[in-house]
Motif scaffolding. Structure first.
Motif, mmCIF file in Angstrom:
data_model
loop_
_atom_site.group_PDB
_atom_site.id
_atom_site.type_symbol
_atom_site.label_atom_id
_atom_site.label_comp_id
_atom_site.label_asym_id
_atom_site.label_seq_id
_atom_site.Cartn_x
_atom_site.Cartn_y
_atom_site.Cartn_z
ATOM 1 N N TYR A 1 0.763 -1.353 0.233
ATOM 2 C CA TYR A 1 -0.010 0.132 -0.027
ATOM 3 C C TYR A 1 0.857 1.182 -0.091
ATOM 4 C CZ TYR A 1 -2.804 3.699 1.598
ATOM 5 O OH TYR A 1 -3.528 4.965 1.905
ATOM 6 N N LEU A 2 2.027 1.239 0.771
ATOM 7 C CA LEU A 2 2.791 2.394 0.961
ATOM 8 C C LEU A 2 3.347 2.694 -0.361
ATOM 9 C CD1 LEU A 2 4.947 2.530 4.195
ATOM 10 C CD2 LEU A 2 3.319 4.147 3.337
ATOM 11 N N PHE A 3 3.792 1.385 -1.159
ATOM 12 C CA PHE A 3 4.566 1.658 -2.576
ATOM 13 C C PHE A 3 3.645 2.431 -3.374
ATOM 14 C CE2 PHE A 3 7.747 -1.776 -1.701
ATOM 15 C CZ PHE A 3 8.984 -0.972 -1.742
ATOM 16 N N SER A 4 2.043 2.106 -3.250
ATOM 17 C CA SER A 4 1.276 2.488 -4.236
ATOM 18 C C SER A 4 0.695 4.002 -4.020
ATOM 19 C CB SER A 4 -0.119 1.473 -4.019
ATOM 20 O OG SER A 4 -0.719 1.834 -2.923
ATOM 21 N N VAL A 5 1.012 4.339 -2.747
ATOM 22 C CA VAL A 5 0.615 6.009 -2.596
ATOM 23 C C VAL A 5 1.968 6.897 -2.673
ATOM 24 C CG1 VAL A 5 -1.413 5.626 -1.215
ATOM 25 C CG2 VAL A 5 0.762 5.906 -0.176
ATOM 26 N N SER A 6 3.129 6.278 -2.787
ATOM 27 C CA SER A 6 4.295 7.017 -2.687
ATOM 28 C C SER A 6 4.634 7.904 -3.940
ATOM 29 C CB SER A 6 5.598 6.269 -2.217
ATOM 30 O OG SER A 6 5.310 5.731 -0.996
ATOM 31 N N ASP A 7 5.468 8.972 -3.977
ATOM 32 C CA ASP A 7 5.708 9.695 -5.250
ATOM 33 C C ASP A 7 7.085 9.632 -5.359
ATOM 34 O OD1 ASP A 7 3.146 11.265 -5.514
ATOM 35 O OD2 ASP A 7 3.302 11.516 -3.383
ATOM 36 N N VAL A 8 7.896 9.184 -4.316
ATOM 37 C CA VAL A 8 9.407 9.071 -4.592
ATOM 38 C C VAL A 8 9.770 8.010 -3.773
ATOM 39 C CG1 VAL A 8 11.711 9.942 -4.450
ATOM 40 C CG2 VAL A 8 9.901 11.447 -5.413
ATOM 41 N N TYR A 9 10.681 7.070 -4.108
ATOM 42 C CA TYR A 9 11.375 6.419 -3.211
ATOM 43 C C TYR A 9 12.759 6.738 -3.143
ATOM 44 C CZ TYR A 9 12.952 1.722 -1.033
ATOM 45 O OH TYR A 9 13.380 0.991 -0.146
ATOM 46 N N CYS A 10 12.916 6.704 -1.923
ATOM 47 C CA CYS A 10 14.681 6.971 -1.521
ATOM 48 C C CYS A 10 15.129 5.947 -0.821
ATOM 49 C CB CYS A 10 14.360 8.491 -0.686
ATOM 50 S SG CYS A 10 15.950 8.970 -0.266
ATOM 51 N N MET A 11 16.350 5.569 -1.366
ATOM 52 C CA MET A 11 17.340 4.509 -0.648
ATOM 53 C C MET A 11 18.735 5.255 -0.547
ATOM 54 S SD MET A 11 18.204 0.670 -1.952
ATOM 55 C CE MET A 11 19.510 1.155 -2.693
ATOM 56 N N HIS B 1 8.748 -1.180 -9.725
ATOM 57 C CA HIS B 1 7.365 -1.827 -10.473
ATOM 58 C C HIS B 1 6.272 -1.126 -10.072
ATOM 59 C CE1 HIS B 1 8.846 -5.729 -11.849
ATOM 60 N NE2 HIS B 1 9.784 -5.984 -10.787
ATOM 61 N N PHE B 2 6.285 -0.570 -9.010
ATOM 62 C CA PHE B 2 5.094 0.426 -8.646
ATOM 63 C C PHE B 2 4.918 1.508 -9.266
ATOM 64 C CE2 PHE B 2 4.350 -2.776 -5.199
ATOM 65 C CZ PHE B 2 3.022 -2.798 -5.160
ATOM 66 N N GLY B 3 5.908 1.906 -10.314
ATOM 67 C CA GLY B 3 5.937 2.927 -10.877
ATOM 68 C C GLY B 3 6.430 4.503 -9.925
ATOM 69 N N VAL B 4 7.123 4.025 -9.115
ATOM 70 C CA VAL B 4 7.617 5.138 -8.188
ATOM 71 C C VAL B 4 8.986 5.383 -8.566
ATOM 72 C CG1 VAL B 4 8.218 5.864 -5.834
ATOM 73 C CG2 VAL B 4 5.975 4.055 -6.262
ATOM 74 N N PRO B 5 9.295 6.563 -8.909
ATOM 75 C CA PRO B 5 10.679 6.968 -9.184
ATOM 76 C C PRO B 5 11.565 7.128 -7.975
ATOM 77 C CG PRO B 5 9.339 9.035 -9.160
ATOM 78 C CD PRO B 5 8.259 8.034 -9.172
ATOM 79 N N CYS B 6 12.914 6.477 -8.345
ATOM 80 C CA CYS B 6 13.747 6.360 -7.197
ATOM 81 C C CYS B 6 14.906 7.155 -7.205
ATOM 82 C CB CYS B 6 14.610 4.838 -7.401
ATOM 83 S SG CYS B 6 13.202 3.316 -7.276
ATOM 84 N N VAL B 7 15.061 7.686 -5.927
ATOM 85 C CA VAL B 7 16.668 8.280 -5.732
ATOM 86 C C VAL B 7 17.413 7.384 -4.767
ATOM 87 C CG1 VAL B 7 17.412 10.321 -4.568
ATOM 88 C CG2 VAL B 7 15.252 10.566 -5.992
ATOM 89 N N ILE B 8 18.220 6.826 -5.245
ATOM 90 C CA ILE B 8 19.032 5.879 -4.851
ATOM 91 C C ILE B 8 20.609 6.198 -4.658
ATOM 92 C CG2 ILE B 8 17.628 4.025 -5.262
ATOM 93 C CD1 ILE B 8 19.286 3.273 -7.638
ATOM 94 N N SER B 9 21.281 5.841 -3.521
ATOM 95 C CA SER B 9 22.626 5.906 -3.405
ATOM 96 C C SER B 9 23.703 5.345 -4.427
ATOM 97 C CB SER B 9 23.312 5.638 -1.970
ATOM 98 O OG SER B 9 23.496 4.316 -1.909
ATOM 99 N N LYS B 10 24.505 5.852 -4.901
ATOM 100 C CA LYS B 10 25.467 5.167 -5.916
ATOM 101 C C LYS B 10 26.159 3.947 -5.156
ATOM 102 C CE LYS B 10 26.807 9.286 -8.523
ATOM 103 N NZ LYS B 10 27.652 10.133 -8.549
ATOM 104 N N GLN B 11 26.317 3.838 -3.869
ATOM 105 C CA GLN B 11 26.817 2.583 -3.050
ATOM 106 C C GLN B 11 26.028 1.710 -2.877
ATOM 107 O OE1 GLN B 11 27.248 6.168 -2.417
ATOM 108 N NE2 GLN B 11 29.276 5.982 -3.141
ATOM 109 N N SER B 12 25.270 1.239 -4.084
ATOM 110 C CA SER B 12 24.154 0.453 -3.862
ATOM 111 C C SER B 12 24.517 -0.666 -5.571
ATOM 112 C CB SER B 12 22.839 0.751 -4.086
ATOM 113 O OG SER B 12 22.713 1.291 -5.161
ATOM 114 N N GLY B 13 24.289 -2.034 -5.314
ATOM 115 C CA GLY B 13 24.196 -2.755 -6.519
ATOM 116 C C GLY B 13 22.893 -2.468 -7.512
ATOM 117 N N VAL B 14 21.760 -2.138 -7.021
ATOM 118 C CA VAL B 14 20.735 -1.826 -7.910
ATOM 119 C C VAL B 14 21.225 -0.702 -8.592
ATOM 120 C CG1 VAL B 14 19.424 -0.329 -6.290
ATOM 121 C CG2 VAL B 14 18.338 -2.034 -7.963
ATOM 122 N N SER B 15 21.892 0.276 -8.422
ATOM 123 C CA SER B 15 22.187 1.691 -9.219
ATOM 124 C C SER B 15 22.897 1.062 -10.259
ATOM 125 C CB SER B 15 23.084 2.592 -8.237
ATOM 126 O OG SER B 15 24.285 1.931 -8.123
#
Lengths: 427, 432
Positions: free
Chosen positions: B328-338, B354-368
């Motif tokens: 539910y939280l993913f579905s109402v969020s406007d930005v995801y921050c990691m 997947h929920f269409g939430v744009p991500c702001v993520i640290s470069k110190q991560s594999g997913v980046s």
């Protein structure tokens, strides 16, 4: 002739529920109805009904010579109305004896004096109106939430026309002097101060059933002697305590009701001692010295300062927030909304957020409906967030009609035909 | 048909229904994808008897019949044992205990599979029988698994993270089969680069002995060479995939835009960074709410700091949430921050995408490395992160572009691709 002056505090907060983030904007029910009702019923049965009956009995038995006073918060009265009208009736019965005085306080047992003077005055007058309605008295003596006091408060209350004020007799401020006289405040104000004799008060309120206390068990004879010791060095012995002392904090099995039953008669065996209400004390005795209090003091915890409500960032943040919307609430002027906001000012909410531990922490924990101070803060802020949304929405509505009501000027041609309309904004 | 597939003995620790965090989910999803192209036997400390996996032989040590178990003690470790549930009741991904909060998990891909008090009690009984410390359990697991392996036919040993490394080493010594270590998370990520405790030592030894390492990102591969001194020649980066998500959008119940953080509140995840970023954003735009979902040893300090910073009305900590609430939280969020300080992968960002939430993520991560449709910052640069969040909240064009790019990336973040890479790596190394 020294007098015993009893004042009992009666207060119950509207405790808020475990209101989660997901409730924001979804549920506007903030209070834990079930818990509030349950606690009210418990305290009513263990304390209020029993003690009120005892007081009524004592007043009749001593033919009006046993005199006492109460301060009952507005939130407590509202809970009596809602859950236990029988308790309210028993207080009215006490008022009808003419031996009971009701004091003034802030309606929601709030710390509004510290944060907003206009709100403070609004709450005090709302409370006074309620006292008038139920007990047919106009309060003459004021007591602030948890006896929070300083010179500024005394001056303010003096300005509001009260003749006396109840406060803590803090050792550090008395500096060796006795609390058993009336004191005056600074700057020539007329108001008289009644100082709590915290030793004799707490002997009953806190130490009565303490088996580790060297004076345990406390008998009427022993206590009577301590009271008589004041003769020659005092005019008023101010015994101020939470009313819940009787039957709730000190259970019936401790013998507290028997103690109460015999105490007035025993004290009045000495012809020099009597019982007076705070107003009668103020009218009977002069002030003997000045009680000069710059920083706030209170009757809470061992510090007797504001630290029970204002010693960590969670408490200051939530205080800051709730008073930040005052002007919006007043502009919206919706009695129901104001009521919600007023209840959120109740000092207990902030008391639950206190992270001071050790002895006083135990007391905080005993009273708190929450598992941790962090929970208390989170749920409070979630409630606040929902209230803030409502306030914003209502504010928009309140302000909107002003624009809609603006006059419209119709433009007409020579022949009277309309050429157009334009709104003319009035200031 | 199946007999011609490469035979893989997988050693897992967390596995549904007993999972604490992302590792359990990753092991499950990866092994089911691999089961299409390999013959997999997965040995884990505990499964529930009813839990079956298609195409896969799942062995829960707790379910082995004591009477049929032919025990061959390895290296003198002779115990007159009965087989009990060897429950992973330690939580290797929390660095310290969490006072006042009882926790089952907390993290985007965390599912909570409830255990009854009775089961818990049993687990404690076992503790007293075998010793309650983790290393004891790791050794126990190694011992039992090695015994099981002696009766199995397989081409490759594939171990996941440090808890199963000792077992991997034993089986390699015993059988001479090649040892592959899949690295999802390292002690250096969890406890910082200065930590050189026994977990670190075990990881280092295991990785030295292994024939092939499969770090979940280049970021992790770099840590392995820099902090463990392992030759990058025996590494092959295999990024995590993600399962298709039934994403949906919900209407927010309040007006303010919402920025979300999901994860354990531990040093590694940078919860304090999230707070600093929130404070910066709120200076420019007070109409934003920051929601922090999860629990951990930073909970109290972050909560207190949020009030101290004076953003208590805009910074919401939810505590532990179940899957439904998280979705539910993913579905109402406007930005995801990691804002992770050291994140081997970071599946939660993929879930947000997947929920269409744009991500702001640290470069110190594999997913980046795989999510190009995301705005990236160095974890210490909260100014930059705050700027990105403000841009995403106010600039529709940018926002749509990031969402669009991320949804393109998602097509390539699948477990099938990860599974094929792994089997190819086996082949390249001539393990199969």
């Amino acid at each position: 002739m020294p007098s015993i002056c009893f004042y009992f505090q009666v207060h119950q907060p509207f405790r808020i529920k475990n209101y989660s983030f997901f409730d924001i904007g979804h549920s506007h029910e903030y209070e834990d109805e079930a818990k509030n009702q349950q606690i009210m019923n418990k305290v009513a049965d263990k304390c209020y009904i029993k003690t009120n009956n005892k007081m009524l009995d004592l007043i009749h038995r001593h033919k009006g010579n046993f005199r006492i006073s109460y301060s009952i918060s507005g939130t407590a009265i509202e809970q009596f109305e809602k859950y236990r009208p029988d308790v309210l009736q028993s207080f009215i019965d006490l008022a009808n004896t003419g031996c009971v005085e009701f004091l003034a306080e802030t309606y929601s047992h709030s710390l509004s004096f510290i944060f907003s003077k206009p709100e403070f005055e609004r709450q005090v007058s709302k409370h006074a109106a309620m006292i008038k309605k139920y007990f047919n008295q106009v309060p003459k003596v004021f007591r602030n939430t948890e006896l929070i006091f300083n010179n500024e408060l005394a001056a303010h209350i003096d300005g509001m026309g009260y003749k006396g004020i109840i406060c803590e007799g803090a050792d550090r401020l008395l500096n060796g002097r006795t609390p058993n006289y009336l004191y005056n405040t600074v700057n020539g104000k007329k108001i008289k101060l009644l100082l709590k004799n915290h030793r004799l008060s707490d002997d009953i309120a806190f130490r009565f059933s303490d088996r580790g206390w060297k004076e345990f068990p406390l008998t009427v004879d022993k206590y009577k002697k301590w009271v008589y010791d004041v003769a020659g060095n005092g005019e008023t012995i101010n015994l101020f305590m939470d009313y819940e002392t009787f039957g709730e904090h000190q259970w019936e099995s401790t013998g507290i009701f028997d103690f109460l039953d015999h105490l007035p008669g025993a004290i009045m065996e000495h012809p020099d001692f009597d019982f007076k209400t705070p107003s009668e004390v103020v009218d009977s005795y002069p002030t003997r010295d000045t009680y000069d209090v710059h920083e706030f003091c209170s009757w809470a915890d061992t510090e007797r300062d504001l630290s029970a409500w204002l010693s960590n960032s969670m408490q200051s943040e939530s205080f800051k927030r709730i008073y930040a919307i005052e002007s919006d609430i007043k502009e919206i002027n919706d009695p129901k909304l104001t009521n919600v906001w007023e209840r959120l000012q109740t000092s207990d909410h902030f008391y639950y957020m206190c992270t001071k531990f050790w002895n006083d922490g135990d007391v905080h924990k005993y009273f708190s409906p929450f598992e941790t101070p962090y929970d208390a803060y989170m749920f409070y802020m979630n409630v606040y967030s929902d209230l803030e949304c409502i306030v914003k929405r209502k504010l928009k509505k309140v302000r909107a009609p002003k624009i809609a009501k603006a006059k419209t000027i119709r433009l007409q041609a020579n022949d009277g035909k309309a050429i157009g309309e334009h709104p003319a904004l009035t200031s | 048909m199946k007999s011609s597939l490469p035979k893989v003995l997988m050693l897992g620790w967390e596995f549904p229904p007993v999972i604490n965090g992302g590792l359990g989910v990753a092991c499950h999803d990866l092994s089911s994808a691999m089961s299409e192209i390999a013959d997999i036997t997965m040995v884990v400390p505990k499964t529930s008897p009813g839990f079956k996996m298609k195409n896969m032989n799942l062995v829960g040590i707790n379910n082995i019949d004591v009477n049929t178990f032919d025990h061959h003690p390895v290296e003198g470790a002779s115990l007159p044992y009965k087989i009990h549930n060897v429950r992973a009741d330690i939580n290797p991904y929390y660095s310290t205990n969490i006072e006042g909060y009882s926790v089952e998990g907390g993290g985007s891909s965390t599912a909570s599979y409830g255990t009854t008090d009775r089961e818990r009690l049993q687990a404690f009984n076992i503790d007293s029988l075998y010793g309650g410390d983790v290393i004891q359990k790791v050794m126990q697991y190694a011992d039992i698994t090695a015994s099981l392996a002696s009766k199995m036919d397989f081409d490759v040993i594939h171990a996941h993270d440090w808890m199963t490394m000792l077992a991997g080493i034993k089986i390699k010594e015993q059988t001479g089969k090649p040892l592959v270590m899949h690295i999802h998370s390292l002690e250096v990520d969890r406890s910082g680069p200065d930590n050189r405790g026994w977990v670190y030592q075990l990881e280092k030894k295991g990785m030295e002995i292994a024939d092939l390492l499969l770090p979940v990102s280049q970021f992790t591969a770099n840590i392995i060479s820099q902090h463990y001194g392992i030759d990058s020649g025996k590494m092959k980066v295999v990024h995590n995939g993600s399962m298709p998500v039934n994403a949906f959008k919900s209407k927010r119940r309040f007006k303010e835009k919402t920025v979300l953080f999901v994860g354990r509140l531990t040093r590694q995840k940078g919860p304090e960074k999230f707070l600093e970023i929130a404070a910066r954003v709120l200076q420019k735009d007070p109409d934003v709410r920051f929601v922090m979902a999860g629990v951990g040893d930073y909970f109290k300090s972050v909560l207190e700091r949020s009030s101290y910073t004076g953003i208590g009305n805009r910074f919401h900590m939810t505590g532990f949430l179940d899957q439904e609430k998280l979705r539910y939280l993913f579905s109402v969020s406007d930005v995801y921050c990691m804002p992770s300080i050291s994140e081997p992968f970071g599946l939660s960002a993929v879930e947000a995408a997947h929920f269409g939430v744009p991500c702001v993520i640290s470069k110190q991560s594999g997913v980046s490395e795989v999510l190009n449709g995301a705005l990236k910052f160095d974890f210490w640069d909260d100014n930059k992160a705050a700027g990105y969040i403000l841009n995403l909240l106010h600039d529709k064009t940018l926002r749509n572009k990031v969402i669009e790019d991320a949804s393109e990336n998602l097509k390539d973040i699948t477990w099938d691709i990860s599974a094929r890479k792994i089997v190819n790596a086996y082949a390249e190394k001539q393990f199969i």
